[in-house]
Design an enzyme around this catalytic site. Sequence first.
Site, PDB file in Angstrom:
ATOM      1  N   ALA A   1      12.588  -7.879   3.306  1.00 25.68           N
ATOM      2  CA  ALA A   1      11.988  -7.077   4.421  1.00 25.68           C
ATOM      3  C   ALA A   1      13.620  -5.799   4.906  1.00 25.68           C
ATOM      4  O   ALA A   1      14.228  -6.339   5.185  1.00 25.68           O
ATOM      5  CB  ALA A   1      11.664  -7.424   5.942  1.00 25.68           C
TER       6      ALA A   1
ATOM      7  N   TYR B   1      23.155 -15.011   7.949  1.00 25.13           N
ATOM      8  CA  TYR B   1      24.424 -15.331   9.675  1.00 25.13           C
ATOM      9  C   TYR B   1      23.961 -16.732  10.578  1.00 25.13           C
ATOM     10  O   TYR B   1      24.943 -15.803  11.564  1.00 25.13           O
ATOM     11  CB  TYR B   1      24.038 -13.414   9.893  1.00 25.13           C
ATOM     12  CG  TYR B   1      22.109 -14.133  10.067  1.00 25.13           C
ATOM     13  CD1 TYR B   1      21.044 -14.866  10.774  1.00 25.13           C
ATOM     14  CD2 TYR B   1      21.959 -12.674   9.574  1.00 25.13           C
ATOM     15  CE1 TYR B   1      19.847 -14.813  10.896  1.00 25.13           C
ATOM     16  CE2 TYR B   1      19.784 -13.015   8.730  1.00 25.13           C
ATOM     17  CZ  TYR B   1      19.167 -14.073   9.587  1.00 25.13           C
ATOM     18  OH  TYR B   1      17.860 -13.716   8.993  1.00 25.13           O
ATOM     19  N   GLU B   2      23.655 -16.718   9.830  1.00 25.44           N
ATOM     20  CA  GLU B   2      22.924 -18.397   9.952  1.00 25.44           C
ATOM     21  C   GLU B   2      24.005 -18.860  10.307  1.00 25.44           C
ATOM     22  O   GLU B   2      24.297 -20.694  11.035  1.00 25.44           O
ATOM     23  CB  GLU B   2      21.870 -19.451   9.166  1.00 25.44           C
ATOM     24  CG  GLU B   2      20.266 -18.602   9.796  1.00 25.44           C
ATOM     25  CD  GLU B   2      19.628 -18.818   8.718  1.00 25.44           C
ATOM     26  OE1 GLU B   2      18.924 -19.869   8.903  1.00 25.44           O
ATOM     27  OE2 GLU B   2      19.287 -18.340   7.890  1.00 25.44           O
TER      28      GLU B   2
ATOM     29  N   ASN C   1      11.151  -0.797   8.888  1.00 27.31           N
ATOM     30  CA  ASN C   1      11.010  -0.213  10.028  1.00 27.31           C
ATOM     31  C   ASN C   1      12.413   1.007   9.609  1.00 27.31           C
ATOM     32  O   ASN C   1      12.538   1.122   8.273  1.00 27.31           O
ATOM     33  CB  ASN C   1      12.057  -0.873  10.875  1.00 27.31           C
ATOM     34  CG  ASN C   1      12.805  -1.506  10.854  1.00 27.31           C
ATOM     35  OD1 ASN C   1      12.811  -2.660   9.891  1.00 27.31           O
ATOM     36  ND2 ASN C   1      14.621  -1.130  10.696  1.00 27.31           N
TER      37      ASN C   1
ATOM     38  N   HIS D   1      12.958  -7.711  15.586  1.00 23.98           N
ATOM     39  CA  HIS D   1      12.676  -8.538  14.719  1.00 23.98           C
ATOM     40  C   HIS D   1      10.788  -8.785  14.468  1.00 23.98           C
ATOM     41  O   HIS D   1      10.315  -8.957  13.498  1.00 23.98           O
ATOM     42  CB  HIS D   1      12.840 -10.104  14.716  1.00 23.98           C
ATOM     43  CG  HIS D   1      12.609 -11.593  13.395  1.00 23.98           C
ATOM     44  ND1 HIS D   1      12.633 -10.987  12.690  1.00 23.98           N
ATOM     45  CD2 HIS D   1      12.358 -12.291  13.555  1.00 23.98           C
ATOM     46  CE1 HIS D   1      12.888 -12.188  11.414  1.00 23.98           C
ATOM     47  NE2 HIS D   1      12.119 -13.254  11.912  1.00 23.98           N
TER      48      HIS D   1
ATOM     49  N   SER E   1      11.346 -11.992   5.227  1.00 19.52           N
ATOM     50  CA  SER E   1      10.481 -12.162   6.665  1.00 19.52           C
ATOM     51  C   SER E   1       8.983 -11.628   6.365  1.00 19.52           C
ATOM     52  O   SER E   1       8.761 -10.214   5.568  1.00 19.52           O
ATOM     53  CB  SER E   1      11.596 -11.152   7.216  1.00 19.52           C
ATOM     54  OG  SER E   1      12.501 -11.807   7.608  1.00 19.52           O
TER      55      SER E   1
ATOM     56  N   HIS F   1      20.404 -17.304   5.283  1.00 22.48           N
ATOM     57  CA  HIS F   1      21.506 -16.676   5.299  1.00 22.48           C
ATOM     58  C   HIS F   1      22.776 -16.463   5.911  1.00 22.48           C
ATOM     59  O   HIS F   1      22.872 -17.880   6.801  1.00 22.48           O
ATOM     60  CB  HIS F   1      20.538 -15.596   7.046  1.00 22.48           C
ATOM     61  CG  HIS F   1      19.273 -14.867   6.937  1.00 22.48           C
ATOM     62  ND1 HIS F   1      17.539 -15.935   6.724  1.00 22.48           N
ATOM     63  CD2 HIS F   1      18.975 -13.584   5.704  1.00 22.48           C
ATOM     64  CE1 HIS F   1      16.854 -15.031   5.683  1.00 22.48           C
ATOM     65  NE2 HIS F   1      17.191 -14.097   6.095  1.00 22.48           N
TER      66      HIS F   1
ATOM     67  N   HIS G   1      10.555 -18.042   8.805  1.00 18.28           N
ATOM     68  CA  HIS G   1      11.553 -18.306   7.237  1.00 18.28           C
ATOM     69  C   HIS G   1      10.796 -19.678   6.988  1.00 18.28           C
ATOM     70  O   HIS G   1      11.305 -21.108   7.196  1.00 18.28           O
ATOM     71  CB  HIS G   1      12.019 -18.873   7.433  1.00 18.28           C
ATOM     72  CG  HIS G   1      13.178 -16.339   7.336  1.00 18.28           C
ATOM     73  ND1 HIS G   1      13.322 -16.184   5.827  1.00 18.28           N
ATOM     74  CD2 HIS G   1      12.812 -15.704   8.326  1.00 18.28           C
ATOM     75  CE1 HIS G   1      13.931 -14.830   6.095  1.00 18.28           C
ATOM     76  NE2 HIS G   1      13.967 -14.333   7.636  1.00 18.28           N
TER      77      HIS G   1
ATOM     78  N   MET H   1      20.191  -7.564   5.471  1.00 11.14           N
ATOM     79  CA  MET H   1      20.540  -8.939   5.536  1.00 11.14           C
ATOM     80  C   MET H   1      21.087  -9.770   4.083  1.00 11.14           C
ATOM     81  O   MET H   1      20.887 -11.388   4.634  1.00 11.14           O
ATOM     82  CB  MET H   1      20.309 -10.046   7.437  1.00 11.14           C
ATOM     83  CG  MET H   1      20.646  -8.670   7.622  1.00 11.14           C
ATOM     84  SD  MET H   1      19.986  -9.290  10.091  1.00 11.14           S
ATOM     85  CE  MET H   1      19.767  -7.783  10.504  1.00 11.14           C
ATOM     86  N   SER H   2      20.363 -10.024   3.504  1.00 10.70           N
ATOM     87  CA  SER H   2      20.088 -10.913   2.360  1.00 10.70           C
ATOM     88  C   SER H   2      20.142 -10.223   0.614  1.00 10.70           C
ATOM     89  O   SER H   2      20.810  -9.429   0.866  1.00 10.70           O
ATOM     90  CB  SER H   2      18.798 -11.239   2.505  1.00 10.70           C
ATOM     91  OG  SER H   2      17.549 -10.967   2.175  1.00 10.70           O
TER      92      SER H   2
END
Length: 271
Positions: free
Chosen positions: A111, A83-84, A233, A245, A28, A81, A59, A209-210
């Site tokens: 990120a 979650y997609e 963050n 995001h 990201s 990802h 992305h 998440m990756s």
Amino acid sequence: MRKKVENCVQQIREKTDFVPKVALILGSGLGALADEIQVEVSIGYEELEGFPVSTVAGHKGRFVFGYIGKTPVVIMQGRVHYYEGYAMSDVVLPTRVMRLLGAEILFLTNAAGGISEKLKPGDLMLLTDQISSFVPSPLIGPNVDDWGERFPSMDTIYDLQLRDLLREEAKKCDVDLKEGIYLQTTGPCYESPAEVRMFGMLGADAVGMSTAVEAIVARHMGMRICGISCISNMAGGTAKEPLSHEEVKEVAERVAPLFKQLVRSSIERMC
Ligand code: HPA
């Protein structure tokens, strides 16, 4: 699964015979690096039948083949990802494809939310190990023996020599490179404060998440791996505003110049 991967490789081979040495996955807010290299060919994911297409804003989805210094690279500008909604085998398909195109080294970037007190937003963190126990293994299913063994070791996932190289380059670039353990969740929600405390107790320094599943298949296929997280963050909303995001992308973009310099100079040395 094997057919699907090999079919993507074949479709790419119909477009280019470029053989990369390093595969670079950009996370990201970090995608701009791909626009700044000496490009030979680029192939949009949507051009490849059967290839998962990233749906997340920020992305872009394409492979960029070219040179960083003298090092032949393939860059994933935008990753896929879990979650997609893709099967885990599709999430890691691009990594396998890049390996089969010839890449020997996988350079992972992302990120991530900082958990450790030693981290602050804007830091870059060298990955030293990972926790993938909260996501399904990408190796579940029949093993392709030609690619790797059934029960691969996950000892030293992140290559020691590459870690040294990155540390050296960080010094040269005047980057205060932090180090730590990355934990992958499925996403897409950010972590609750209780989850952040739990992950911290488990030894994680950063969460995202990756990445971890990509590292697993790359390790399975015998690649040497290195990774850097951009801490965008603090995880779980220690900030006053709820995490968004936009904030993640904003911080990643702010750090991008230093990050790009570090990635570029490190890859130049991997030829
Ligand atoms: N949690 C999970 N993934 C992330 C975060 C986070 O705080 N920041 C960027 N990616």
